[in-house]
Structures are given as C-alpha cells and as structure tokens.
Design a protein around this motif. Structure first.
Motif, PDB file in Angstrom:
ATOM      1  N   LYS A 167       9.178  -3.159   4.884  1.00 24.03           N
ATOM      2  CA  LYS A 167      10.256  -2.181   4.987  1.00 24.03           C
ATOM      3  C   LYS A 167      11.577  -2.837   4.596  1.00 24.03           C
ATOM      4  N   ASN A 168      12.237  -2.215   3.634  1.00 27.20           N
ATOM      5  CA  ASN A 168      13.556  -2.684   3.200  1.00 27.20           C
ATOM      6  C   ASN A 168      13.503  -4.121   2.672  1.00 27.20           C
ATOM      7  N   ALA A 169      12.443  -4.455   1.952  1.00 29.05           N
ATOM      8  CA  ALA A 169      12.272  -5.832   1.479  1.00 29.05           C
ATOM      9  C   ALA A 169      13.293  -6.213   0.417  1.00 29.05           C
ATOM     10  N   VAL A 170      13.658  -5.277  -0.458  1.00 22.53           N
ATOM     11  CA  VAL A 170      14.619  -5.569  -1.522  1.00 22.53           C
ATOM     12  C   VAL A 170      15.988  -4.955  -1.251  1.00 22.53           C
ATOM     13  N   GLY A 171      16.154  -4.382  -0.048  1.00 24.98           N
ATOM     14  CA  GLY A 171      17.473  -3.918   0.357  1.00 24.98           C
ATOM     15  C   GLY A 171      17.839  -2.511  -0.020  1.00 24.98           C
ATOM     16  N   CYS A 172      16.875  -1.695  -0.458  1.00 27.36           N
ATOM     17  CA  CYS A 172      17.175  -0.314  -0.855  1.00 27.36           C
ATOM     18  C   CYS A 172      16.586   0.706   0.119  1.00 27.36           C
ATOM     19  N   ALA A 173      16.235   0.268   1.327  1.00 26.85           N
ATOM     20  CA  ALA A 173      15.644   1.127   2.357  1.00 26.85           C
ATOM     21  C   ALA A 173      14.261   1.625   1.966  1.00 26.85           C
ATOM     22  N   GLU A 174      13.628   0.971   0.978  1.00 28.40           N
ATOM     23  CA  GLU A 174      12.301   1.381   0.535  1.00 28.40           C
ATOM     24  C   GLU A 174      11.237   0.918   1.526  1.00 28.40           C
ATOM     25  N   ARG A 175      10.068   1.510   1.411  1.00 28.41           N
ATOM     26  CA  ARG A 175       8.938   1.131   2.260  1.00 28.41           C
ATOM     27  C   ARG A 175       7.696   1.009   1.398  1.00 28.41           C
ATOM     28  N   ILE A 176       7.023  -0.120   1.511  1.00 24.15           N
ATOM     29  CA  ILE A 176       5.787  -0.383   0.761  1.00 24.15           C
ATOM     30  C   ILE A 176       4.679  -0.669   1.757  1.00 24.15           C
ATOM     31  N   ASP A 177       3.615   0.122   1.717  1.00 22.43           N
ATOM     32  CA  ASP A 177       2.475  -0.041   2.624  1.00 22.43           C
ATOM     33  C   ASP A 177       1.208  -0.285   1.818  1.00 22.43           C
ATOM     34  N   PHE A 178       0.297  -1.029   2.407  1.00 18.87           N
ATOM     35  CA  PHE A 178      -1.014  -1.228   1.789  1.00 18.87           C
ATOM     36  C   PHE A 178      -2.096  -1.014   2.844  1.00 18.87           C
ATOM     37  N   GLU A 179      -3.289  -0.655   2.352  1.00 17.88           N
ATOM     38  CA  GLU A 179      -4.410  -0.359   3.247  1.00 17.88           C
ATOM     39  C   GLU A 179      -5.701  -0.881   2.618  1.00 17.88           C
ATOM     40  N   LEU A 180      -6.438  -1.649   3.387  1.00 21.86           N
ATOM     41  CA  LEU A 180      -7.726  -2.187   2.950  1.00 21.86           C
ATOM     42  C   LEU A 180      -8.785  -1.810   3.989  1.00 21.86           C
ATOM     43  N   ILE A 181      -9.818  -1.113   3.546  1.00 25.61           N
ATOM     44  CA  ILE A 181     -10.903  -0.695   4.438  1.00 25.61           C
ATOM     45  C   ILE A 181     -12.222  -1.093   3.792  1.00 25.61           C
ATOM     46  N   ARG A 182     -13.065  -1.762   4.561  1.00 31.32           N
ATOM     47  CA  ARG A 182     -14.364  -2.210   4.038  1.00 31.32           C
ATOM     48  C   ARG A 182     -15.437  -1.885   5.056  1.00 31.32           C
ATOM     49  N   GLY A 183     -16.518  -1.188   4.589  1.00 32.97           N
ATOM     50  CA  GLY A 183     -17.618  -0.832   5.469  1.00 32.97           C
ATOM     51  C   GLY A 183     -18.828  -1.719   5.259  1.00 32.97           C
ATOM     52  N   HIS A 184     -19.690  -1.794   6.261  1.00 33.15           N
ATOM     53  CA  HIS A 184     -20.857  -2.675   6.148  1.00 33.15           C
ATOM     54  C   HIS A 184     -21.912  -2.107   5.205  1.00 33.15           C
ATOM     55  N   GLU A 185     -21.784  -0.827   4.809  1.00 36.18           N
ATOM     56  CA  GLU A 185     -22.706  -0.226   3.835  1.00 36.18           C
ATOM     57  C   GLU A 185     -22.062  -0.139   2.454  1.00 36.18           C
ATOM     58  N   LYS A 186     -21.117  -1.026   2.181  1.00 34.55           N
ATOM     59  CA  LYS A 186     -20.452  -1.163   0.883  1.00 34.55           C
ATOM     60  C   LYS A 186     -19.433  -0.069   0.580  1.00 34.55           C
ATOM     61  N   SER A 187     -19.134   0.789   1.532  1.00 33.47           N
ATOM     62  CA  SER A 187     -18.022   1.708   1.343  1.00 33.47           C
ATOM     63  C   SER A 187     -16.716   0.924   1.409  1.00 33.47           C
ATOM     64  N   ALA A 188     -15.733   1.333   0.623  1.00 35.76           N
ATOM     65  CA  ALA A 188     -14.469   0.602   0.575  1.00 35.76           C
ATOM     66  C   ALA A 188     -13.343   1.531   0.156  1.00 35.76           C
ATOM     67  N   SER A 189     -12.151   1.206   0.606  1.00 34.53           N
ATOM     68  CA  SER A 189     -10.967   1.980   0.246  1.00 34.53           C
ATOM     69  C   SER A 189      -9.781   1.039   0.135  1.00 34.53           C
TER      70      SER A 189
END
Length: 267
Positions: A167-189
């Motif tokens: 949040k606000n990493a470069v000073g413009c009040a921007e927000r960058i989010d990431f999401e990593l999901i991994r399932g044991h049956e090879k599902s992934a997001s």
C-alpha cells in the motif's frame, strides 16, 4: 498473650493506620492536581475561543504549506488536498472551513493512521503581511501486509493460500495485492490486483486485475479447466453506476481421455 506481644500488635496497627492515612492524602493530592489541570485546560480553551471569535473575520491568507512525516507519500499528493481550497480564502474563518474539508479528502486515501493540520503564523524569513502557514503532520500506515493459511474448498480439496499487498509503495496512494492458491489436486490460482483511488482528485477509483485460474476436476470428472484474463473496474462511492470490463480466455483439456464426447468437443 504476653505483655510484649500486645505492644508489638499495637505498634503494628498504628503503622498500618499511618500508611493508610498517607495513601489517602496522596490520592487526595492527585485528585486536586487533576482538577487543577482540568480547570487550566478549560480556561485555555475558553481563551482560545474568545480570541478566535475576535480574529476570525480579519484579513488572512495562506502563504505556505509545509508537510511533515511523509516517508513514502509524495508531498504533492498531500498539498493538492489543500492548495486549491485555500487559495481564494480571505480570512481565518474561511481557511478553517477549507482545512477541515481538505483533511477529510486526505483521509479518504486510507494511507494514514494519523493526520494533524495546524494553521500557524508565516515564516519570519519569508514574512508576508497577513500571511499564514499550514503545517500538515501525517503518520503513514504500514506498507506491507502478508497472510497465509490452509483451507478446504467446497469440493473437498485442501488448499494453501498466500495473500499479500503493498500500500502506497511509490507514494501515489496506490494499492497492489497478490494472491497465490495451490491445491493438493493440482488446482491453482494466481492473481495480481492494482487499485488507484481518487483518480485526478475525483471520487472515482480504478482497479485492474490480472489472473490465471486452473481447476482440476479429476475427483468428479476427467477434465481440467484453465482461465486466463484481466478485468478493469471503475467505481465511485458517490455515484450509482459502475463500469467493469472482463476479458477471459478459457481452455479445457482432457489429459485422461475419459471425458464424454461433448466435453472432448470443447477441448
């Protein structure tokens, strides 16, 4: 009981009574000090209000804006909340009203945990008659957030999820989010989300999301589904309309070759 025992017991009782009396006196002194402090604060507040009523319509304008405490946030972003508002103000009352509105606008960025705005006399080295100086002190929120956990999906597949954001990493009040999901049956997001609030100082927020999702349905069927795409979002809390555009490329595969003929035609 011996006579000496009686003397010791009487001396001990007197000592306890003396300590109790000292504690009561100390507590009374503390209460009196608190009352004196409250009276002084009330008197100072009353004096300030009386002084303000005398000066609020006197000619006054803002000649300088000083920002303090911004380690990542760009100074221009903070000043923009006040400069246009106060440039046409001609007295203390008008400046006060616009400062309250500017502070409210700055809070909407949701990147500060503390904002303090002070109106002070102008700098001596840059003295201007009837000039005043705005001092904006800010305390920024933490930039990095990170969470991890294990879950069980509705289909019964166990997953490991890791989410984080800047949040606000470069000073413009921007927000960058990431999401990593991994399932044991090879599902992934996998997903990357970027959001910019208050574009061009308006109430419009923009968001862009890039994602890839792979669903493995081996437990219930024999095909795999992969989706890749992006979405663009425009919204405003003060407007009823929302604009959203989604572009998705879907791919269905049958690695086991056991899928039905209808499913294989989709591959």
């Amino acid at each position: 009981m011996t006579k000496s025992d009686g003397v010791v017991e009487t001396t001990s009782s007197k000592a306890e009574e003396g300590e109790k009396e000292e504690e009561e006196q100390q507590q009374q002194q503390n209460d009196d000090d608190d009352n004196d402090d409250n009276l002084r604060m009330r008197q100072a507040l009353l004096d300030f209000r009386n002084r303000y009523e005398q000066l609020k319509h006197n000619p006054c304008f803002v000649s300088e804006i000083v920002v303090r405490g911004n380690k990542r946030t760009r100074e221009k972003l903070i000043k923009n909340c006040f400069e246009k508002r106060v440039e046409k103000c001609g007295n203390l009352e008008e400046i006060k009203d616009e400062l309250l509105k500017g502070r409210e606008e700055l809070e909407k960025y949701n990147i500060f945990k503390g904002i303090n705005v002070t109106l002070d006399a102008g700098s001596e080295e840059n003295y201007v008659p009837n000039g005043a100086k705005i001092i904006v002190d800010v305390a920024e929120k933490d930039a990095l957030t990170l969470k991890a956990g294990t879950f069980v999906s509705q289909s019964g597949e166990g997953t490991v999820e890791i989410t984080g954001g800047l949040k606000n990493a470069v000073g413009c009040a921007e927000r960058i989010d990431f999401e990593l999901i991994r399932g044991h049956e090879k599902s992934a997001s996998y997903a990357l989300h970027w959001e910019q609030p208050r574009v061009l100082r308006s109430d419009i927020a923009t968001a862009l999301r890039i994602f890839q999702q792979h669903n493995c349905s081996v437990r219930h069927s024999s095909f795999h589904e992969t989706g890749r795409g992006l979405s663009f979002h425009l919204s405003s809390p003060e407007r009823p309309a929302t604009l959203e555009y989604n572009l998705v490329w879907r791919e269905i595969t049958d690695p086991t070759r056991f899928a039905s003929r209808a499913v294989r035609k989709m591959c």
